[in-house]
Design an enzyme around this catalytic site. Structure first.
Site, PDB file in Angstrom:
ATOM      1  N   THR A 138      22.261  -9.480  63.738  1.00  0.00           N
ATOM      2  CA  THR A 138      23.707  -9.047  63.227  1.00  0.00           C
ATOM      3  C   THR A 138      24.595  -8.789  63.922  1.00  0.00           C
ATOM      4  OG1 THR A 138      22.439  -8.827  61.257  1.00  0.00           O
ATOM      5  CG2 THR A 138      24.607  -8.438  60.868  1.00  0.00           C
TER       6      THR A 138
ATOM      7  N   GLY B  99      22.291  -3.955  62.032  1.00  0.00           N
ATOM      8  CA  GLY B  99      21.006  -3.092  61.948  1.00  0.00           C
ATOM      9  C   GLY B  99      20.142  -2.985  60.650  1.00  0.00           C
ATOM     10  N   GLY B 100      20.021  -4.199  59.789  1.00  0.00           N
ATOM     11  CA  GLY B 100      19.422  -4.395  58.688  1.00  0.00           C
ATOM     12  C   GLY B 100      19.716  -3.338  57.878  1.00  0.00           C
TER      13      GLY B 100
ATOM     14  N   SER C 185      20.891  -7.557  50.621  1.00  0.00           N
ATOM     15  CA  SER C 185      21.380  -7.329  51.838  1.00  0.00           C
ATOM     16  C   SER C 185      21.422  -5.764  52.085  1.00  0.00           C
ATOM     17  CB  SER C 185      22.646  -8.169  52.166  1.00  0.00           C
ATOM     18  OG  SER C 185      23.145  -7.605  53.353  1.00  0.00           O
ATOM     19  N   SER C 186      22.009  -5.481  53.197  1.00  0.00           N
ATOM     20  CA  SER C 186      22.225  -3.915  53.527  1.00  0.00           C
ATOM     21  C   SER C 186      23.517  -3.977  54.073  1.00  0.00           C
ATOM     22  CB  SER C 186      21.495  -3.326  54.528  1.00  0.00           C
ATOM     23  OG  SER C 186      20.084  -3.122  53.825  1.00  0.00           O
TER      24      SER C 186
HETATM   25  N1  GLU Z   1      19.352  -9.432  56.873  1.00  0.00           N
HETATM   26  C1  GLU Z   1      19.895  -8.030  57.083  1.00  0.00           C
HETATM   27  C2  GLU Z   1      20.706  -7.849  55.725  1.00  0.00           C
HETATM   28  O1  GLU Z   1      21.122  -8.404  55.183  1.00  0.00           O
HETATM   29  C3  GLU Z   1      20.656  -7.883  58.103  1.00  0.00           C
HETATM   30  C4  GLU Z   1      19.890  -8.151  59.389  1.00  0.00           C
HETATM   31  C5  GLU Z   1      20.496  -7.268  60.483  1.00  0.00           C
HETATM   32  O2  GLU Z   1      21.239  -6.608  60.611  1.00  0.00           O
HETATM   33  O3  GLU Z   1      19.617  -7.239  61.342  1.00  0.00           O
HETATM   34  O4  GLU Z   1      20.769  -6.622  55.396  1.00  0.00           O
END
Ligand code: GLU
Length: 635
Positions: free
Chosen positions: A433, A520-521, A499-500
């Site tokens: 991301t 960062g998920g 999502s985050s």
């Molecule tokens: N898929 C994650 C989200 O939507 C973001 C992935 C990432 O930041 O590595 O929260």
């Protein structure tokens, strides 16, 4: 001066020193600050001709508009659009399109994201939801192995056609330009198209990202041909060209986004997820996907109302569901507004930060999902009374034991409510991301987080098209987190996974003050919160707030932390309160692959008044980002 005040002093000083050290390192790589950006642009052209990129610059101050992104060429593309009279939205699409070329493992037209926009004319904050959707034939068992009845292992699900959601990025660009922009998509894509066809020098980060993915990229002939030509990692300094992506951008510029959303490009994406382009000798047997052309034709990127909380007299706007980012950052700020962090010792202030986000994550996991499928109690979760109810669970002398149970936002009680049974959150934590920020001379601001989920997404390049497909559907819970408790984030047909992402714009007196977001998920949420607290409560400048070491508590027994955070003197005090920390430095896809333990390469802007803007890029993490302004100030 009281004891607590002196405690805060210590914190500020040690954090400042640390931030300054990191910024200084980045500054030395950036060359003399006195070099004007205009002169640098000329230098950059010569450098590029010689196959060398101009140095990155972590901080820039000036007027006329600003960009902070992960990449020199992306930042330059945005500044170029601003110089030619484009607005922040025009520039943002040009930046995002360039990142799809130069940062292809992190984002691109095969993915999705969320764009938050402050419109200076109306003084409103708008958001565009470009989240991927599950295909129309997906059901709750999307990631259940029919042979065992059990959830698929995470790496198996990631590298598959099953994980590929209907991409939202291109529709986001179209929506943004049509609603708020002044140029067409073809113009916004052009700088990126040029770089894709002319090529750019490979840097150490690009090479490292291929290394981390080499095994799975090797499984797909289209992916290995692009990123592992001759079976080798791209050499640092060699020129990487992506003529397929250049042609794809040109085609989209000519034919419009319908090319993907129901047209020929879409048909190729559908064919790819069904008939995976496996390399001869591939050892994986990845599952095909479910996407159909009708799913692409039905895709929409809706405008949504942002989340909003007041914190310290400021208005904090961020992304609403299907992202949990805005609610979880906002709820944490509401919890923390019951305390005076700035009067606490640094141990107590950080303890409260960790406890607030621990509690907010319990609520996130229980209540937040796609609002088209789940009745998300956004208003209640963001109410001051719910914040008070959660705040009174924080014990200044002892850390809570995770998983803590969610609160009850429906109870309307102002006091501590005994909670039900706890459910553990999934340790979903992507490493990919990007977030970038743009402002223009009129005072419009864009904060845009975009992604293909894991670093390298699903690992599948659409043959002949030059871009990777996302694995965003693995952001769904594969199975209910706790039997008998409703899970708002199970897969369903047409649903968007939670999502985050938390692209955030902070207003003071209805005018922009800060804009910040992070990759960062799930740690996106903690990174954005930590940067806001660093800036608003802990006395740091924005560059220091972005550089400072991070700790990410997500309602798990152990808090993920960077080595630099664990090395802080304050950590011993936190451990004495029962906080536990661990470094994560292995790939979520393969524990034998060692990766950087960094958390969140964030980028931000601060508006200094009188049209002056400070653009602050990440100085070190993931190779550092690049900040620039249209009219640099002499320093
Ligand atoms: N898929 C994650 C989200 O939507 C973001 C992935 C990432 O930041 O590595 O929260």
């Amino acid at each position: 001066m009281t004891a607590s005040r002196s405690g805060r002093r210590v914190m500020t000083t040690s954090f400042l020193a640390l931030g300054a050290a990191i910024v200084a390192v980045a500054g030395s790589a950036a060359g003399p600050a006195a070099v004007s950006r205009a002169a640098e642009a000329g230098h950059a052209r010569t450098a590029l001709a010689a196959g060398v990129l101009p140095p990155k610059q972590a901080v820039a101050v000036g007027t006329g508009g600003a960009v902070a992104s992960d990449d020199v060429q992306a930042t330059r593309a945005g500044i170029g659009v601003l110089r030619r009279g484009g607005n922040a939205v025009d520039a943002a699409v040009a930046v995002a399109a360039m990142l799809g070329v130069t940062d292809p493992f992190v984002a691109g037209i095969g993915g999705g994201g969320f764009l938050v926009y402050y419109d200076a004319r109306t003084r409103h904050v708008y958001t565009i939801d470009g989240r991927e959707t599950a295909p129309g034939t997906a059901g709750p068992g999307l990631f259940i192995d029919p042979a065992t009845g059990k959830p698929l292992p995470f790496p198996t699900a990631v590298t598959s056609g099953l994980s590929v959601g209907v991409p939202g990025t291109l529709m986001t660009w179209e929506r943004a330009l049509r609603s708020f922009g002044t140029i067409g998509l073809a113009d916004a894509l052009r700088p990126a198209e040029h770089v894709a066809s002319r090529g750019f020098p490979v840097d150490a980060v690009f090479r490292e990202q291929v290394r981390e993915n080499a095994f799975r990229f090797d499984q797909f002939s289209s992916t290995s041909a692009l990123f592992l030509p001759g079976g080798r990692l791209p050499a640092v300094g060699s020129i990487f060209r992506n003529p397929d992506l250049a042609a794809t951008y040109a085609e989209i510029g000519r034919d419009g986004v319908a090319d993907l959303y129901g047209g020929p490009l879409g048909a190729e994406v559908v064919n790819t997820v069904h008939n995976l382009p496996l390399a001869p000798g591939a050892t994986l047997v990845p599952r095909p996907g479910l996407m159909r052309l009708s799913d692409l034709a039905a895709y929409r990127a809706p405008l949504r109302a942002p989340t909003h909380v007041r914190y310290q007299g400021l208005d904090v706007y961020s992304m609403a569901p299907p992202s949990s980012g805005g609610i979880t950052v906002g709820e944490s700020l509401n919890i923390l507004s019951n305390f005076r962090l700035r009067d606490m010792t640094q141990v107590q202030a950080l303890h409260h930060y960790l406890e607030a986000i621990r509690l907010a994550f319990a609520d996130r996991n229980r209540y937040i999902g796609d609002p088209a499928f789940v009745d998300v109690p956004t208003k209640r979760l963001l109410s001051k009374s719910f914040g008070r109810q959660r705040a009174c669970l924080i014990n200044p002398h002892k850390a809570l034991t995770s998983p803590v149970p969610p609160g009850d936002p429906y109870s309307g009680s102002g006091g501590c409510v005994p909670a039900g049974s706890a459910e553990a959150g999934q340790p979903s934590d992507g490493a990919s991301t990007n977030n970038f920020v743009v402002s223009d001379r009129w005072g419009d601001v864009v904060c845009y987080t975009n992604t293909i989920e894991e670093l390298g997404g699903s690992g599948i390049v659409v043959p002949g098209r030059g871009f990777l497909l996302n694995n965003e559907l693995t952001d769904f819970d594969f199975a209910p987190l706790q039997p008998g408790v409703p899970d708002p984030n199970l897969p369903a047909a047409g649903k968007r996974p939670r999502s985050s992402m938390a692209p955030t714009i902070v207003l003071r007196d209805r005018r922009p003050f800060l804009a910040v977001g992070s990759p960062g998920g799930a740690s996106i949420i903690t990174t954005v919160l930590q940067i806001l607290l660093n800036r608003l409560d802990f006395g740091m400048t924005l560059p220091q707030a972005i550089a400072a070491p991070r700790a990410s508590q997500r309602n798990s027994p152990v808090t993920q932390a960077e080595p630099a955070f664990i090395a802080l003197p304050v950590t011993a005090g936190l451990k004495a309160l029962g906080q536990r920390f661990a470094i994560v430095d292995t790939s979520p896809l393969n524990p034998s692959i060692i990766i950087s333990p960094d958390i969140g390469a964030a980028n931000g802007l601060e508006f200094l008044g009188r049209h002056r803007v400070l653009a602050a890029a990440e100085p070190v993490r993931r190779g550092g980002g690049d900040a620039a302004v249209v009219e640099p100030e002499r320093r």
